[in-house]
Design a protein around this motif. Structure first.
Motif, PDB file in Angstrom:
ATOM      1  N   VAL A  13     -11.597 -25.467 -11.588  1.00 29.38           N
ATOM      2  CA  VAL A  13     -11.845 -24.904 -10.257  1.00 29.38           C
ATOM      3  C   VAL A  13     -13.155 -25.417  -9.697  1.00 29.38           C
ATOM      4  CG1 VAL A  13     -12.199 -22.761  -8.984  1.00 29.38           C
ATOM      5  CG2 VAL A  13     -10.465 -22.869 -10.791  1.00 29.38           C
ATOM      6  N   THR A  14     -14.187 -25.435 -10.538  1.00 26.94           N
ATOM      7  CA  THR A  14     -15.495 -25.929 -10.076  1.00 26.94           C
ATOM      8  C   THR A  14     -15.418 -27.382  -9.631  1.00 26.94           C
ATOM      9  OG1 THR A  14     -16.566 -24.408 -11.626  1.00 26.94           O
ATOM     10  CG2 THR A  14     -17.904 -26.197 -10.730  1.00 26.94           C
ATOM     11  N   LEU A  64      -6.247 -27.395  -2.579  1.00 23.54           N
ATOM     12  CA  LEU A  64      -6.024 -26.776  -1.269  1.00 23.54           C
ATOM     13  C   LEU A  64      -7.317 -26.087  -0.867  1.00 23.54           C
ATOM     14  CD1 LEU A  64      -2.487 -25.217  -1.873  1.00 23.54           C
ATOM     15  CD2 LEU A  64      -3.046 -27.436  -0.876  1.00 23.54           C
ATOM     16  N   VAL A  65      -7.999 -26.660   0.114  1.00 20.36           N
ATOM     17  CA  VAL A  65      -9.328 -26.192   0.513  1.00 20.36           C
ATOM     18  C   VAL A  65      -9.250 -25.616   1.914  1.00 20.36           C
ATOM     19  CG1 VAL A  65     -11.730 -26.860   0.883  1.00 20.36           C
ATOM     20  CG2 VAL A  65     -10.402 -27.949  -0.935  1.00 20.36           C
ATOM     21  N   VAL A  66      -9.834 -24.421   2.085  1.00 19.31           N
ATOM     22  CA  VAL A  66      -9.914 -23.769   3.390  1.00 19.31           C
ATOM     23  C   VAL A  66     -11.350 -23.310   3.599  1.00 19.31           C
ATOM     24  CG1 VAL A  66      -9.138 -21.844   4.812  1.00 19.31           C
ATOM     25  CG2 VAL A  66      -7.519 -23.020   3.342  1.00 19.31           C
ATOM     26  N   ARG A  67     -11.939 -23.770   4.708  1.00 20.70           N
ATOM     27  CA  ARG A  67     -13.319 -23.387   5.048  1.00 20.70           C
ATOM     28  C   ARG A  67     -14.268 -23.608   3.870  1.00 20.70           C
ATOM     29  NH1 ARG A  67     -10.026 -19.638   7.400  1.00 20.70           N
ATOM     30  NH2 ARG A  67     -10.184 -18.269   5.573  1.00 20.70           N
ATOM     31  N   GLU A  68     -14.228 -24.808   3.314  1.00 23.18           N
ATOM     32  CA  GLU A  68     -15.106 -25.231   2.224  1.00 23.18           C
ATOM     33  C   GLU A  68     -14.904 -24.434   0.939  1.00 23.18           C
ATOM     34  OE1 GLU A  68     -16.741 -27.919   2.707  1.00 23.18           O
ATOM     35  OE2 GLU A  68     -16.214 -27.969   4.831  1.00 23.18           O
ATOM     36  N   GLY A  69     -13.849 -23.656   0.870  1.00 27.75           N
ATOM     37  CA  GLY A  69     -13.567 -22.884  -0.341  1.00 27.75           C
ATOM     38  C   GLY A  69     -12.190 -23.239  -0.878  1.00 27.75           C
ATOM     39  N   LEU A  70     -12.037 -23.214  -2.188  1.00 22.40           N
ATOM     40  CA  LEU A  70     -10.773 -23.551  -2.832  1.00 22.40           C
ATOM     41  C   LEU A  70      -9.888 -22.309  -2.869  1.00 22.40           C
ATOM     42  CD1 LEU A  70      -9.287 -25.867  -4.429  1.00 22.40           C
ATOM     43  CD2 LEU A  70     -10.105 -24.724  -6.501  1.00 22.40           C
ATOM     44  N   MET A  71      -8.755 -22.365  -2.161  1.00 21.28           N
ATOM     45  CA  MET A  71      -7.830 -21.241  -2.182  1.00 21.28           C
ATOM     46  C   MET A  71      -6.703 -21.442  -3.197  1.00 21.28           C
ATOM     47  SD  MET A  71      -5.355 -21.647   1.148  1.00 21.28           S
ATOM     48  CE  MET A  71      -4.573 -20.136   0.621  1.00 21.28           C
ATOM     49  N   GLY A  72      -6.543 -22.668  -3.709  1.00 27.85           N
ATOM     50  CA  GLY A  72      -5.494 -22.930  -4.682  1.00 27.85           C
ATOM     51  C   GLY A  72      -5.356 -24.423  -4.924  1.00 27.85           C
ATOM     52  N   PHE A  73      -4.360 -24.789  -5.694  1.00 28.41           N
ATOM     53  CA  PHE A  73      -4.076 -26.200  -5.935  1.00 28.41           C
ATOM     54  C   PHE A  73      -2.595 -26.354  -6.263  1.00 28.41           C
ATOM     55  CE2 PHE A  73      -5.653 -24.308  -9.856  1.00 28.41           C
ATOM     56  CZ  PHE A  73      -4.683 -24.649 -10.787  1.00 28.41           C
ATOM     57  N   VAL A  74      -2.084 -27.558  -5.973  1.00 26.95           N
ATOM     58  CA  VAL A  74      -0.683 -27.889  -6.205  1.00 26.95           C
ATOM     59  C   VAL A  74      -0.609 -28.950  -7.294  1.00 26.95           C
ATOM     60  CG1 VAL A  74       1.415 -28.885  -5.194  1.00 26.95           C
ATOM     61  CG2 VAL A  74       0.018 -27.309  -3.857  1.00 26.95           C
ATOM     62  N   VAL A  75       0.254 -28.736  -8.260  1.00 31.93           N
ATOM     63  CA  VAL A  75       0.528 -29.719  -9.314  1.00 31.93           C
ATOM     64  C   VAL A  75       1.888 -30.341  -9.005  1.00 31.93           C
ATOM     65  CG1 VAL A  75       0.842 -30.117 -11.766  1.00 31.93           C
ATOM     66  CG2 VAL A  75      -0.802 -28.400 -10.996  1.00 31.93           C
ATOM     67  N   LEU A  76       1.933 -31.669  -8.804  1.00 31.18           N
ATOM     68  CA  LEU A  76       3.164 -32.367  -8.474  1.00 31.18           C
ATOM     69  C   LEU A  76       3.710 -33.074  -9.699  1.00 31.18           C
ATOM     70  CD1 LEU A  76       2.253 -33.941  -5.005  1.00 31.18           C
ATOM     71  CD2 LEU A  76       3.463 -31.808  -5.463  1.00 31.18           C
ATOM     72  N   GLY A  77       5.040 -33.060  -9.826  1.00 29.88           N
ATOM     73  CA  GLY A  77       5.690 -33.726 -10.939  1.00 29.88           C
ATOM     74  C   GLY A  77       5.772 -35.225 -10.742  1.00 29.88           C
ATOM     75  N   ARG A  78       6.152 -35.906 -11.798  1.00 33.37           N
ATOM     76  CA  ARG A  78       6.231 -37.360 -11.779  1.00 33.37           C
ATOM     77  C   ARG A  78       7.279 -37.812 -10.757  1.00 33.37           C
ATOM     78  NH1 ARG A  78       3.618 -40.095 -15.164  1.00 33.37           N
ATOM     79  NH2 ARG A  78       3.372 -38.266 -16.511  1.00 33.37           N
ATOM     80  N   PRO A  79       6.988 -38.845  -9.931  1.00 34.49           N
ATOM     81  CA  PRO A  79       7.913 -39.247  -8.855  1.00 34.49           C
ATOM     82  C   PRO A  79       9.161 -39.937  -9.396  1.00 34.49           C
ATOM     83  CG  PRO A  79       6.065 -40.765  -8.976  1.00 34.49           C
ATOM     84  CD  PRO A  79       5.768 -39.662  -9.945  1.00 34.49           C
TER      85      PRO A  79
END
Length: 695
Positions: free
Chosen positions: A375-376, A418-433
């Motif tokens: 997260v950091t 996923l960043v909103v207003r300079e803060g991290l609200m979450g993240f997405v992990v995508l699978g292999r294409p």
């Protein structure tokens, strides 16, 4: 003697010559500029007319004076060449659009092959190269359909309206040749019936070409070739080439397989068609083709306008709130041909990150701490992490430490913050294409921009959800205030009863009145509990409420408390509503009048009908209210002149009267008294006694 084939040739020649004359006349009359498209169109008409006239000449003359055997097929190839040149002029000639050059080269090769085969077949026995000529004709027809598809797919707005007749006409000619060429390629001979009507089919397309020429004298101008058009054209060409190869293999099996040859060729064609359908339905194959086209035919990988429209369209398609998280995953995954992903979000400020949704990836119950190294790192850098690169060289991402479950899951490919207003609200992990994609600057920039949009979308969805939850709590709190107010009245009534019980406990009438009061209070509390559980909904059945009987009950209740309520009643007046709620509203007004009036003062209830409304007027000679309080505070919640009041009863009464379509008004003077007037919709169904009295 004229036969059907000769008649068709004459009709075809006449149609093409008529359209040629009309087009020349239009150019001279309008003094339009002679463009390359116009020249190619006129030459295509001229050669097509010559081809039809040649067919009619050969049909009327004896074999000794007919045209050479190679001339007629060469004219056929030449007219297709000019039609290809005409359609090519409608498409852009930019160097970056290599797909157009590739298609043009394939068309030239097919036309030259047909002309060369015609020249080679002239000294040979009849039908010696029929099979090869069938394949050449089929290749020309397939390329023609691809050209038609390019023209139609890349036309937009008015241009599409102009292009439809042209594409329908040319498409019909090429489609008929696909049928005849495929049949000849499979059975090594042309269908005589199909060849007889071929010129008629060509003539039938001329009216459509005429309509197209009338709609646009400049022939549509330049068209832009989009990635979607290149993808569909490439898929069509590959399918056509695949079918040509299958036909060749089927021909070989048919004539070298002995007794089982015909049956094996049919089985081969069926299996090949089934395999083609499976390939066309394969998402992995489509992804590989799109990646190949983007890398080899265009300067940039993405058509940003189309990608952005598709991305925003997909985000807005998640109509139900519970599907919002999965919609964000799918929208980001589609940008990089990924078939899976999962989303991790922070439910509230200061909480850990948990899995909010997943798509074709396993559920992960472990949470990511808000102060975890992952997260950091994402919050400070905002970088997109290539998990394969991190596994090979962790030093590429200094300070990044992945959770064990993420580091061990080889199906995970990218980590998008996923960043909103300079803060991290979450993240997405995508699978292999599905296809191998180079994670270059263009892919990273597109994902970063899309992630910013997705973050705003998620943030708005969470804010909307929080607002809805706050409104639900607000409604619950408002209802609780109403319930507490009614409980206060019940407690007051029971307290008065207990106060009198010490003095009148041996009085049988008081005992009966006490039992009735307790039973009535118990029923009211049951209704309050039901109202609190189910929300602000009316309970019971909406029906006529006899206001005369209601007033009598209020007067009897006042007498039991040592107060007198004067009644002036018009019989037979009723309103529509829920009896308990209407009685609670009127009772609240009467109780307020008693509270504001000394024991020796006057409280009067007058009931009558005024037009289509029932009117209830409650007058008292009490302390009264100021005009400022009536106008600005009276019917607002938590506003009262009583020391022990809650200010809820007047607000609840006002709300319910409004729901019934009625009206409540107040006139008052300080130290002189107050008059409250309730106007309620009149219920016209009268009792039989009242009806007789009215007579």
């Amino acid at each position: 003697m004229l036969n059907l084939s000769v008649l068709g040739d004459f009709a075809c020649a006449g149609a093409y010559l008529a359209l040629l004359a009309y087009s020349v006349h239009q150019l001279t009359r309008l003094q339009a500029p002679i463009t390359r498209a116009a020249v190619a169109f006129l030459l295509a008409l001229l050669v097509s007319a010559a081809w039809a006239l040649g067919g009619a000449w050969n049909g009327l003359q004896p074999p000794s004076v007919r045209w050479p055997g190679w001339l007629f097929p060469c004219l056929d190839a030449a007219r297709w060449l000019f039609w290809f040149v005409f359609m090519r002029t409608l498409l852009p000639a930019a160097a970056s659009d290599r797909s157009v050059s590739w298609l043009t080269g394939f068309a030239a090769l097919a036309v030259c092959s047909e002309a060369l085969l015609a020249w080679m077949a002239d000294p040979l026995p009849l039908g010696a190269l029929a099979h090869a000529q069938a394949f050449a004709g089929l290749a020309i027809a397939v390329v023609g359909l691809v050209f038609v598809e390019q023209v139609l797919r890349n036309a937009a707005g008015d241009a599409r309206w102009n292009a439809k007749p042209l594409c329908l006409g040319l498409g019909a000619m090429f489609a008929f040749d696909v049928f005849t060429g495929a049949q000849a390629a499979l059975f090594q001979q042309f269908d005589a019936a199909a060849l007889t009507v071929r010129s008629m089919v060509q003539a039938a397309a001329v009216p459509l070409l005429w309509v197209a020429s009338r709609r646009h004298g400049h022939w549509l101008g330049r068209l832009h070739v989009s990635r979607a058009a290149v993808f569909h054209s490439a898929a069509l060409l590959l399918a056509g080439g695949y079918l040509l190869v299958v036909a060749a293999v089927g021909y070989y099996v048919r004539y070298t397989g002995g007794q089982w040859g015909p049956a094996l060729s049919v089985a081969l064609v069926f299996v090949a068609l089934l395999a083609l359908l499976l390939l066309l339905a394969s998402g992995s194959m489509r992804a590989r083709l799109r990646v190949y086209i983007s890398k080899n035919f265009f300067s940039y990988r993405y058509d940003y306008r189309e990608e952005w429209l598709r991305f925003t369209r997909m985000l807005s398609s998640g109509a139900e709130p519970q599907h919002t998280a999965e919609t964000v995953i799918r929208a980001l995954a589609n940008l990089v041909e990924s078939p899976s992903g999962m989303l991790w979000v922070q439910r509230a400020a200061g909480s850990d990150f948990v899995q909010a949704a997943r798509w074709n990836l396993p559920t992960e119950s472990a949470s990511v701490l808000q102060d975890a190294p992952l997260v950091t790192y994402l919050q400070q850098s905002g970088w997109i992490v290539d998990l394969d690169e991190w596994r090979r060289r962790p030093s590429t991402y200094p300070g990044l430490d992945l959770p064990p479950w993420l580091a061990a899951e080889t199906r995970c490919w990218l980590l998008v913050p996923l960043v909103v207003r300079e803060g991290l609200m979450g993240f997405v992990v995508l699978g292999r294409p599905r296809a191998v994609i180079d994670l270059n600057w263009e892919v990273r920039d597109l994902l970063r921009t899309a992630a910013s949009q997705a973050s705003s979308y998620l943030d708005q969805a969470q804010a909307t959800e929080a607002l809805l939850e706050a409104r639900k709590f607000d409604a619950f709190n408002r209802m609780s205030a109403f319930v507490v107010h009614d409980l206060k009245n019940i407690v007051t009534q029971l307290s008065l009863m207990m106060k009198n019980a010490k003095r009148l406990r041996d009085n049988p009438e008081f005992q009966q009145d006490m039992l009735d009061t307790v039973e009535n209070s118990l029923e009211k509390m049951r209704q309050l509990m039901l109202q609190l559980r189910e929300g602000d909904k009316p309970h019971g059945v909406s029906s006529g409420v006899d206001l005369e009987q209601l007033a009598q009950r209020l007067a009897a209740s006042a007498r039991s408390k040592g107060r007198a309520l004067e009644l002036v009643l018009q019989p037979g007046v009723a309103t529509r509503g829920h009896a308990d709620r209407v009685e609670r509203v009127v009772g609240h007004v009467v109780q307020n009048a008693f509270d504001a009036t000394p024991t020796e003062g006057m409280v009067r209830l007058t009931l009558d009908a005024q037009g289509s409304q029932a009117r209830i007027r409650v007058e008292d000679s009490g302390c009264g209210m100021s005009q400022e309080f009536i106008q600005n505070r009276l019917f607002k919640p938590f506003q009262t002149t009583k020391e022990s009041g809650m200010g809820i009863g007047a607000h609840e009464s006002y709300q319910y009267v409004q729901e019934l379509g009625g009206k409540i008004s107040v006139t008052s003077e300080l130290n002189r008294g107050t008059t409250v007037t309730l106007l309620l919709p009149l219920f016209h169904a009268q009792s039989p006694v009242a009806a007789l009295g009215a007579r």
